[in-house]
Design a protein around this motif. Sequence first.
Motif, PDB file in Angstrom:
ATOM      1  N   ASN A 176      45.687  51.867  32.544  1.00 44.51           N
ATOM      2  CA  ASN A 176      44.391  52.186  33.143  1.00 44.51           C
ATOM      3  C   ASN A 176      43.384  51.082  32.820  1.00 44.51           C
ATOM      4  OD1 ASN A 176      41.870  53.258  33.851  1.00 44.51           O
ATOM      5  ND2 ASN A 176      42.630  55.361  33.611  1.00 44.51           N
ATOM      6  N   PHE A 177      43.136  50.229  33.797  1.00 40.08           N
ATOM      7  CA  PHE A 177      42.164  49.149  33.629  1.00 40.08           C
ATOM      8  C   PHE A 177      40.920  49.400  34.487  1.00 40.08           C
ATOM      9  CE2 PHE A 177      46.430  47.309  32.895  1.00 40.08           C
ATOM     10  CZ  PHE A 177      46.265  46.880  31.572  1.00 40.08           C
ATOM     11  N   VAL A 208      38.617  40.962  33.929  1.00 41.93           N
ATOM     12  CA  VAL A 208      39.398  39.972  34.655  1.00 41.93           C
ATOM     13  C   VAL A 208      39.263  40.276  36.144  1.00 41.93           C
ATOM     14  CG1 VAL A 208      41.677  38.899  34.860  1.00 41.93           C
ATOM     15  CG2 VAL A 208      41.009  39.988  32.710  1.00 41.93           C
ATOM     16  N   PHE A 209      38.994  39.242  36.935  1.00 42.13           N
ATOM     17  CA  PHE A 209      38.768  39.421  38.371  1.00 42.13           C
ATOM     18  C   PHE A 209      39.756  38.585  39.175  1.00 42.13           C
ATOM     19  CE2 PHE A 209      34.852  40.442  36.244  1.00 42.13           C
ATOM     20  CZ  PHE A 209      34.346  41.524  36.937  1.00 42.13           C
ATOM     21  N   LEU A 221      40.513  41.183  46.070  1.00 41.06           N
ATOM     22  CA  LEU A 221      39.860  40.889  44.788  1.00 41.06           C
ATOM     23  C   LEU A 221      39.805  42.207  44.027  1.00 41.06           C
ATOM     24  CD1 LEU A 221      38.056  39.298  42.746  1.00 41.06           C
ATOM     25  CD2 LEU A 221      36.119  39.806  44.235  1.00 41.06           C
ATOM     26  N   VAL A 222      40.265  42.191  42.782  1.00 42.99           N
ATOM     27  CA  VAL A 222      40.250  43.435  42.008  1.00 42.99           C
ATOM     28  C   VAL A 222      39.588  43.175  40.644  1.00 42.99           C
ATOM     29  CG1 VAL A 222      42.378  44.189  43.142  1.00 42.99           C
ATOM     30  CG2 VAL A 222      42.483  43.186  40.843  1.00 42.99           C
ATOM     31  N   ARG A 223      39.177  44.268  40.018  1.00 43.33           N
ATOM     32  CA  ARG A 223      38.571  44.150  38.692  1.00 43.33           C
ATOM     33  C   ARG A 223      39.435  44.893  37.681  1.00 43.33           C
ATOM     34  NH1 ARG A 223      33.209  47.304  36.673  1.00 43.33           N
ATOM     35  NH2 ARG A 223      34.821  48.922  36.565  1.00 43.33           N
ATOM     36  N   LEU A 224      39.818  44.205  36.603  1.00 41.44           N
ATOM     37  CA  LEU A 224      40.597  44.815  35.517  1.00 41.44           C
ATOM     38  C   LEU A 224      39.754  44.767  34.246  1.00 41.44           C
ATOM     39  CD1 LEU A 224      43.903  42.818  36.177  1.00 41.44           C
ATOM     40  CD2 LEU A 224      43.380  45.150  36.957  1.00 41.44           C
ATOM     41  N   ILE A 225      39.619  45.904  33.600  1.00 41.32           N
ATOM     42  CA  ILE A 225      38.835  45.934  32.367  1.00 41.32           C
ATOM     43  C   ILE A 225      39.722  46.388  31.213  1.00 41.32           C
ATOM     44  CG2 ILE A 225      36.837  46.945  31.213  1.00 41.32           C
ATOM     45  CD1 ILE A 225      35.348  47.002  33.698  1.00 41.32           C
ATOM     46  N   THR A 226      39.590  45.689  30.109  1.00 41.56           N
ATOM     47  CA  THR A 226      40.320  46.076  28.905  1.00 41.56           C
ATOM     48  C   THR A 226      39.339  46.713  27.922  1.00 41.56           C
ATOM     49  OG1 THR A 226      39.958  43.878  28.008  1.00 41.56           O
ATOM     50  CG2 THR A 226      42.059  44.266  29.128  1.00 41.56           C
ATOM     51  N   ALA A 227      39.900  47.489  27.004  1.00 40.27           N
ATOM     52  CA  ALA A 227      39.039  48.196  26.051  1.00 40.27           C
ATOM     53  C   ALA A 227      39.549  47.954  24.627  1.00 40.27           C
ATOM     54  CB  ALA A 227      39.024  49.679  26.362  1.00 40.27           C
ATOM     55  N   PHE A 228      38.797  48.467  23.661  1.00 41.70           N
ATOM     56  CA  PHE A 228      39.224  48.403  22.261  1.00 41.70           C
ATOM     57  C   PHE A 228      40.617  49.013  22.082  1.00 41.70           C
ATOM     58  CE2 PHE A 228      37.714  52.669  22.699  1.00 41.70           C
ATOM     59  CZ  PHE A 228      38.496  53.413  21.826  1.00 41.70           C
TER      60      PHE A 228
END
Lengths: 358, 358, 358, 358
Positions: free
Chosen positions: A2-3, A289-290, A328-335
């Motif tokens: 899940n990003f 990350v895009f 174009l996609v957006r990926l988000i990382t977490a702690f």
Amino acid sequence: MNFASDNVVGASAPILEAIVRHNAGALPAYGADPLTLGLTPRFREVFEHGDLAVFPVATGTASNALALAAMVPPFGLCLCHEEAHVMEDECGAPEFYTHGAKLQGLPGTGSKIDPAALAAWLAALPRHVKQMPPRALSLSQLTESGQAYGLDEIARLSDIAHRHGLSVHMDGARFANAVAALGCSPAEMTWKAGVDILSFGASKNGALAAEVILVFRADLAETLEYRRKRAGHLLSKGRFLAAQLDAYLAGDHWLANARHANRMAARLAEGLGALPGVRLAWPVGGNEVFPILPAALDRALRQGGALYYDWTSRSLPPGEAVAEGEALVRLITAFSTGADEVDAFLDLARQASRRAAA
Amino acid sequence: MNFASDNVVGASAPILEAIVRHNAGALPAYGADPLTLGLTPRFREVFEHGDLAVFPVATGTASNALALAAMVPPFGLCLCHEEAHVMEDECGAPEFYTHGAKLQGLPGTGSKIDPAALAAWLAALPRHVKQMPPRALSLSQLTESGQAYGLDEIARLSDIAHRHGLSVHMDGARFANAVAALGCSPAEMTWKAGVDILSFGASKNGALAAEVILVFRADLAETLEYRRKRAGHLLSKGRFLAAQLDAYLAGDHWLANARHANRMAARLAEGLGALPGVRLAWPVGGNEVFPILPAALDRALRQGGALYYDWTSRSLPPGEAVAEGEALVRLITAFSTGADEVDAFLDLARQASRRAAA
Amino acid sequence: MNFASDNVVGASAPILEAIVRHNAGALPAYGADPLTLGLTPRFREVFEHGDLAVFPVATGTASNALALAAMVPPFGLCLCHEEAHVMEDECGAPEFYTHGAKLQGLPGTGSKIDPAALAAWLAALPRHVKQMPPRALSLSQLTESGQAYGLDEIARLSDIAHRHGLSVHMDGARFANAVAALGCSPAEMTWKAGVDILSFGASKNGALAAEVILVFRADLAETLEYRRKRAGHLLSKGRFLAAQLDAYLAGDHWLANARHANRMAARLAEGLGALPGVRLAWPVGGNEVFPILPAALDRALRQGGALYYDWTSRSLPPGEAVAEGEALVRLITAFSTGADEVDAFLDLARQASRRAAA
Amino acid sequence: MNFASDNVVGASAPILEAIVRHNAGALPAYGADPLTLGLTPRFREVFEHGDLAVFPVATGTASNALALAAMVPPFGLCLCHEEAHVMEDECGAPEFYTHGAKLQGLPGTGSKIDPAALAAWLAALPRHVKQMPPRALSLSQLTESGQAYGLDEIARLSDIAHRHGLSVHMDGARFANAVAALGCSPAEMTWKAGVDILSFGASKNGALAAEVILVFRADLAETLEYRRKRAGHLLSKGRFLAAQLDAYLAGDHWLANARHANRMAARLAEGLGALPGVRLAWPVGGNEVFPILPAALDRALRQGGALYYDWTSRSLPPGEAVAEGEALVRLITAFSTGADEVDAFLDLARQASRRAAA
């Protein structure tokens, strides 16, 4: 895998433990408890600022909107980037909290306000009572495109703002990721560079529901006590916010979390960048990350269970474009993002990429 | 021996455990998670109402003010008791959320609005554009004097309100204690008696920070989604509120908590009432006790470490008065108040009373 | 030779006489006088609408902002052209009156909203609580570029708006000039084409200080009585507004004034268009002329005493541009503009033009 | 025989003539005309105050509400008498203009705030964030019972207010009548006694629609330019307000008008007081008379065509009461009230009185 965002997970272990640990016993309500009172010296130390005023709240929207209300009168303008979260994603919270002030979007690459555009806009402003007067500049750190303003950029923008009588706000929903990315001190990124109020985020970086408004100028802090109470953002059991924030700062937990998330973003970016037909729209400035992906790869990833947002209609660097058959996609990382989670995603991507090539 | 309020303690064990239990894993943000979505059928069942709309928030002030904003236009009046929490203790939250509506206090014994006074006030109202039109009636259950409106009283007040075009709000910060005290169903105390929106409290009765706005009339629910978001009261990690509320309802935990608190209040009242020179200003209507104490007893209790608020300047029943050398005080019990804590307090009181008599 | 605006002159003779004529005698205050009460049937007749609600006020800003407040909740959006007066020239009056709603500018040539742009914008709107929902469309008739929307254009825009649940407002500061230009009926230009509220201007067309909010939908009129009073726009001596508006409508004085102003604009445009190096940026749509002049001519006119605004930074038709050494200016004619005043201006222009050619 | 209010008549002859005289010619709009600009030195002279800031508006409600908005933040309290016009008769205009501040009524005989009550109220105020902080005191001069505060009373109240950090506003809808009654200077009644902003009325004393906000403290004037514009109270044809106010001040026309109205009130009071069974509830403090009449006399006067308001439910001096068979009424005289009109009314009263005695 899940990003989608860094707010899809719960609290980090130390923060959850702090909530549990501080649950017992009777304490004064409405922020008069020792834990809440202790936050002020803690934040003053972290930010090297002896007069810092500290207002914990439960959400980033409240943190941003209250900060802007302390700066902008009902008839004033707040300048921000035209893609800023305060302008686009808060259902008009700044307008509500300021009682009808207006957000004015400015352009700039990477969702960063261009200092020249700011100066030009201010210079061209009609001096007439028909025109709402600008009173604040709001910077997002990280920006909506995951970029971090450099310290010199913040200083330059703040300087222009101050010379025109504007206060400077920083929306620091991902402040920790920006500090971790730039390797500077919290003070350097804020008041030393001209920031007057920081909305210091924690919920996206390990807290369950905790943010803090940090006010570096005493005159801007005066009204916040009342504004927060009347907005229903002064929690009766203040220990809930205080426990989270105490644990967040303890042993630089906040920075450790952000560094980890940033590393995971770098790992993602490196892996994706090596795939044929994939390029990054923006350099990795923190934990986002895009990538621009072939549509088939995008589909395969989603079918494989990966969650993230499409970002195709958003802004791109000059000269860049999302072609037909790309996304174009957006990926988000977490702690909490594991290296194994990143690697599983990359494996999936590599397989899909290979299948497409076959 | 902290009887200052029912919000001086943390969460109950089942609620704390639920927060911890639901912390793991990735879930959609902003209330789209299954736990939050599941609250609606849960509350509909508890309140026997198929169209109930459910809006969790973190504080009682937000719950009350948002409810009133859904009912009262900026130019409208909200009638409430002249001692009501919404009028006296929220730093103007209703005025903020309604964008400038006005609260109009009405008299009544026990901090209950007198139906005759309501009817008379409405009948005498000038019909002129100079006059802000009344649009809502807000009832506090329990009242500021710890009294519970009877079901017939609620029905009578609601009926008067509805006949004049007013919506009816119930501030249920201590709703559970009232339900436990009257032994009625939640439905009977609300929509069956004419209540249109209930601010259903949980923080004072075992939750850490959780309240719910329950809307019984579909037309009043329409704006709340936006109003809550723009007020910064839509938490990104919705699981935090949902876990609390889920555990609060599970196995009637909420009623068990309230019944316990009420029993502790009765125990306190019984013990105090037996002391010479002590009388209760109000009968115990839930979890609050309002004794009038000899000043020496008051001093002795405080010196013995008991915490509670002085209530001397507040209203009293007709004919009652706090004499020179007496103090009216407010004692509140909570889900967590132990019988031993009550007994220790009563022992202290008895000893002081005996010393004074000696 | 003052062409700066149509509000630089006083009242027309019949309107001034009406103010004087109705000054004598005692009359009920706050709009309960017969003259004010008589406005409603008068406007209903002129607009062929039996349920029309009529709210006189003293300024166009109040008229527009009150109308929008009747349509748009505090959390809503009002769509308008990106150059619209309500967005650019009222110091945030709509934001004030709506309690924090937001104006969203849309593009379109001639300061007319492009129906395709409106439809596309509405179709692309995210359905999410982060997004303020659009609730009204505001059209300026005449537009900021002096153009009149055709009846079919109004109908098409209104239709799109209504299908998306938006109400339609018309800023008719120069409504009379538009009606005179199109030769249609007031009804055709408004409710028959889908307009829900009209801000009917009079101050720019012969009144001293008088505007009317005309509400074609009963549900939108309900709150205006209160909103106007509480904004301080219900005059105690209502006769002042009523006398002006009565005289404005009498014998179609309003249309005669507008036709005259439009004729003077046409005369100006014709004269200027015949000069070498002069071209009109926009066709004359009412009482405004937008010539692009050689800078030398511009200077000569100003030195000769002509007053008007520079419009160089404003929008132009596609393909048109103000070259180096040119100026785009705005000339406005009024009910009081004399043919001799126009001719004196044109003489001055011709002389300057000839000198430059020599 | 219309004694309903002093706003039931039109403008005085000199003011109407000024409107007509200044109608001709082109002038800059929005208050940039010489007539409007000239008001500042005029008012500075009349009020003997070199820094006075001057904001003309068209209504008393706007004048009061804008003044309070300049003093009171959205979370603040404005103290006023519990019968004050700003609290009771403006449909919440102060709440609207201040964005949700609250008016707190204080008691006092003759609708004058009792200084002891003010001091006690301020001393008892809880110092807690739940409590909206008081920021302004508003005095009505004349009061709702037609009384004038003495200079020493104003000074004493202002002093208490200032020592608690409150600004002082004077609602001077009938300021001229008060100055005429006390025979003091405008400066003595305002800034020399501690008043920070005066809402200087003219509409009730000869103007058609003109009021002025006079700001004696520069820091309070800063926001008013924007607030007035965005409220739609900056008239485009500023000459309309300026002409009235210019004529109002010229040759002390304002004082002559007020003295006349006061004389007519005294004549009324004297005549009525001589009748059997009639007594004055309040001494005449300006241009208002509050007789308690036998009900039969009241009926006879109304049947004879006299217009005035019943005031029976309003406050009275301690010990006074309206008996069964009596009515308290309010009679207001204006600049235009003729001695013959007063005498006709008194004749009617005497005849009715005699008939009743027969």
